[in-house]
Design an enzyme around this catalytic site. Sequence first.
Site, PDB file in Angstrom:
ATOM      1  N   LYS A  37     -75.750  40.254 -47.634  1.00  0.00           N
ATOM      2  CA  LYS A  37     -74.219  40.822 -48.162  1.00  0.00           C
ATOM      3  C   LYS A  37     -73.791  41.705 -47.086  1.00  0.00           C
ATOM      4  CE  LYS A  37     -74.502  38.090 -51.382  1.00  0.00           C
ATOM      5  NZ  LYS A  37     -73.626  37.148 -51.334  1.00  0.00           N
ATOM      6  N   HIS A  82     -74.728  25.488 -45.186  1.00  0.00           N
ATOM      7  CA  HIS A  82     -75.989  25.489 -45.912  1.00  0.00           C
ATOM      8  C   HIS A  82     -75.619  25.084 -47.455  1.00  0.00           C
ATOM      9  CE1 HIS A  82     -79.083  27.195 -42.902  1.00  0.00           C
ATOM     10  NE2 HIS A  82     -78.218  26.267 -42.377  1.00  0.00           N
TER      11      HIS A  82
HETATM   12  P1  FAS Z   1     -70.710  47.946 -37.674  1.00  0.00           P
HETATM   13  O1  FAS Z   1     -71.905  49.091 -37.503  1.00  0.00           O
HETATM   14  O2  FAS Z   1     -71.204  46.508 -37.447  1.00  0.00           O
HETATM   15  O3  FAS Z   1     -69.649  48.644 -36.586  1.00  0.00           O
HETATM   16  C1  FAS Z   1     -68.875  49.762 -36.455  1.00  0.00           C
HETATM   17  C2  FAS Z   1     -68.498  50.029 -35.189  1.00  0.00           C
HETATM   18  O4  FAS Z   1     -68.062  51.406 -34.786  1.00  0.00           O
HETATM   19  C3  FAS Z   1     -69.765  50.012 -33.963  1.00  0.00           C
HETATM   20  O5  FAS Z   1     -69.107  49.047 -32.932  1.00  0.00           O
HETATM   21  C4  FAS Z   1     -69.951  51.181 -33.573  1.00  0.00           C
HETATM   22  O6  FAS Z   1     -70.237  51.344 -32.108  1.00  0.00           O
HETATM   23  C5  FAS Z   1     -68.427  51.910 -33.688  1.00  0.00           C
HETATM   24  N1  FAS Z   1     -68.404  53.440 -34.067  1.00  0.00           N
HETATM   25  C6  FAS Z   1     -69.432  54.038 -34.520  1.00  0.00           C
HETATM   26  N2  FAS Z   1     -68.905  55.445 -34.461  1.00  0.00           N
HETATM   27  C7  FAS Z   1     -67.790  55.375 -33.845  1.00  0.00           C
HETATM   28  C8  FAS Z   1     -67.060  56.438 -33.671  1.00  0.00           C
HETATM   29  N3  FAS Z   1     -67.266  57.905 -33.962  1.00  0.00           N
HETATM   30  N4  FAS Z   1     -65.931  56.260 -33.202  1.00  0.00           N
HETATM   31  C9  FAS Z   1     -65.655  54.871 -32.570  1.00  0.00           C
HETATM   32  N5  FAS Z   1     -66.325  53.769 -32.936  1.00  0.00           N
HETATM   33  C10 FAS Z   1     -67.404  54.275 -33.483  1.00  0.00           C
HETATM   34  N6  FAS Z   1     -76.157  42.153 -42.682  1.00  0.00           N
HETATM   35  C11 FAS Z   1     -76.502  40.957 -43.062  1.00  0.00           C
HETATM   36  O7  FAS Z   1     -75.560  40.504 -43.787  1.00  0.00           O
HETATM   37  N7  FAS Z   1     -77.521  40.226 -42.737  1.00  0.00           N
HETATM   38  C12 FAS Z   1     -78.436  40.705 -41.765  1.00  0.00           C
HETATM   39  O8  FAS Z   1     -79.492  39.971 -41.344  1.00  0.00           O
HETATM   40  C13 FAS Z   1     -78.143  42.038 -41.225  1.00  0.00           C
HETATM   41  N8  FAS Z   1     -79.168  42.604 -40.315  1.00  0.00           N
HETATM   42  C14 FAS Z   1     -78.606  43.862 -40.015  1.00  0.00           C
HETATM   43  C15 FAS Z   1     -79.654  44.389 -39.039  1.00  0.00           C
HETATM   44  C16 FAS Z   1     -79.435  45.683 -38.418  1.00  0.00           C
HETATM   45  C17 FAS Z   1     -80.183  46.497 -37.403  1.00  0.00           C
HETATM   46  C18 FAS Z   1     -78.227  46.520 -38.975  1.00  0.00           C
HETATM   47  C19 FAS Z   1     -77.825  47.997 -38.450  1.00  0.00           C
HETATM   48  C20 FAS Z   1     -77.252  45.818 -39.840  1.00  0.00           C
HETATM   49  C21 FAS Z   1     -77.870  44.582 -40.445  1.00  0.00           C
HETATM   50  N9  FAS Z   1     -76.949  43.807 -41.173  1.00  0.00           N
HETATM   51  C22 FAS Z   1     -77.123  42.657 -41.728  1.00  0.00           C
HETATM   52  C23 FAS Z   1     -75.511  44.739 -41.682  1.00  0.00           C
HETATM   53  C24 FAS Z   1     -74.462  44.573 -40.622  1.00  0.00           C
HETATM   54  O9  FAS Z   1     -73.980  42.930 -40.555  1.00  0.00           O
HETATM   55  C25 FAS Z   1     -73.338  45.157 -41.186  1.00  0.00           C
HETATM   56  O10 FAS Z   1     -73.091  44.715 -42.500  1.00  0.00           O
HETATM   57  C26 FAS Z   1     -72.056  44.828 -40.313  1.00  0.00           C
HETATM   58  O11 FAS Z   1     -72.397  45.224 -38.958  1.00  0.00           O
HETATM   59  C27 FAS Z   1     -71.112  45.776 -40.829  1.00  0.00           C
HETATM   60  O12 FAS Z   1     -69.907  45.667 -39.844  1.00  0.00           O
HETATM   61  P2  FAS Z   1     -68.859  46.907 -39.691  1.00  0.00           P
HETATM   62  O13 FAS Z   1     -68.526  47.529 -40.799  1.00  0.00           O
HETATM   63  O14 FAS Z   1     -68.133  46.440 -38.654  1.00  0.00           O
HETATM   64  O15 FAS Z   1     -69.923  48.234 -39.052  1.00  0.00           O
END
Ligand code: FAS
Length: 404
Positions: free
Chosen positions: A300, A75
């Site tokens: 972000k 984009h």
């Molecule tokens: P994540 O939360 O993706 O991954 C963390 C992982 O750790 C998960 O798989 C979880 O199961 C695991 N975990 C948790 N506790 C644990 C434990 N005790 N032991 C082992 N594993 C454990 N960002 C954007 O840029 N644009 C968007 O539109 C957007 N929409 C979003 C909508 C929602 C509902 C949410 C919650 C977030 C959104 N985000 C968005 C932000 C999102 O993209 C995050 O920035 C991204 O998932 C971050 O990735 P991780 O840091 O890997 O965390």
Amino acid sequence: MQSIKSKVAIIGAGPSGLLLGQLLAKQGIDNVIIERVSGDYVLGRIRAGILEQGLVDLLREAGVSERMDAEGHVHDGFAISYYGKPYRIDLNKLTEGKTVMCYGQTEVTRDLMAARAEQGQTTYYSSSKVALHDIESAQPSVTFEQDGVTYQLECDYIAGCDGFHGVSRKSIPAEKRQEFERVYPFGWLGILSETPPVADELIYCKTERGFALASQRSSTRSRYYLQVPLTDKVEDWSDQRFWDELKHRLPQESADALVTGPSIEKSIAPLRSFVCEPMQLGKLFLVGDAAHIVPPTGAKGLNLAASDVAILYGLLCKEYKDNEANASQRYSELALSRVWQAERFSWWMSNMLHDFKDDAGEANNMDQKTFARFMKSELDFYLSHEEGQKVIAMQYVGLPYPQI
Ligand code: FAS
Ligand code: PHB
């Protein structure tokens, strides 16, 4: 207790953990990922859709970009509809050639998971009782259970990639961390539909009725959001009600062109700004949502997780490959400088584009109608001047990663 060893223990198999694991493995730096839920459950989450160039480059370096390059859409710009008047933010022109990639986080995660499995890297899915030990010692470890077996993973470092609700941040004693937070008085109701996107580029809408965003996942799959009160529940919103309200908030030309259809996913996400300082203690690093949260208004969240990964990956390579002892002690300082820039931009975009009547202005120390006038005139200034649009464009494509 079954004892295992690895150089880096990664907690969490979301995009942060998987990307870090993939990059380290490519450098021959042994790592193990411990994930609380199943791989299918991770893939079931619908989240981000916009990738900064920095993340695109990282995925290419990690060797997992083939599908993104084939199916993603570059984009050159996006639109901000200001009370029905669309202003195009020409990213390419305003940043001298930078762009963003439209490719869903779910697909990024799928590509990383497939590569990890193909290379036979170790991931313990559906683990429980994950606990971090001796993070300030020279021999940290992680214990966890899987299929009735208790494991002790001895490692050099622990990368806490376990998101906002994970165990890693809480493993830093409260007296050794500071938390900064702003919870917004509204949520985003998101819908995914197998319908052609209403426009080629994203449209962020500021209206008297509240915020809306028209995004996409492909030429046949759309992603839309509406600002809703925190008191709303998904069951309050039929598909028809969603489409009708979206039409009220889109600029007229887009509302007239909107193709509606049944939702294949519908959920409400709360919005918050959050930062934990520092982002490391001893041998534990906090990466991505484990350390910070941004309102999705600036696209972000995923991209900040990527820059954390890039910084930690670069510093660990200096230690393991260049024998630069303690290089990783610079992680928190380097990561936080970029984190706060993205936090401010996401907070600013959220203030500019949303309706705060539910906030009654107390978070801004003024009544809501006065706050609304200030925000309206500020956004009007930024959109009406090329210099203002350039500031928005610079942040949207992503500020440069810190030099390691
Ligand atoms: P994540 O939360 O993706 O991954 C963390 C992982 O750790 C998960 O798989 C979880 O199961 C695991 N975990 C948790 N506790 C644990 C434990 N005790 N032991 C082992 N594993 C454990 N960002 C954007 O840029 N644009 C968007 O539109 C957007 N929409 C979003 C909508 C929602 C509902 C949410 C919650 C977030 C959104 N985000 C968005 C932000 C999102 O993209 C995050 O920035 C991204 O998932 C971050 O990735 P991780 O840091 O890997 O965390
Ligand atoms: C999305 O496509 O999910 C998306 C895009 C841009 C945003 C937020 C979400 O700012």
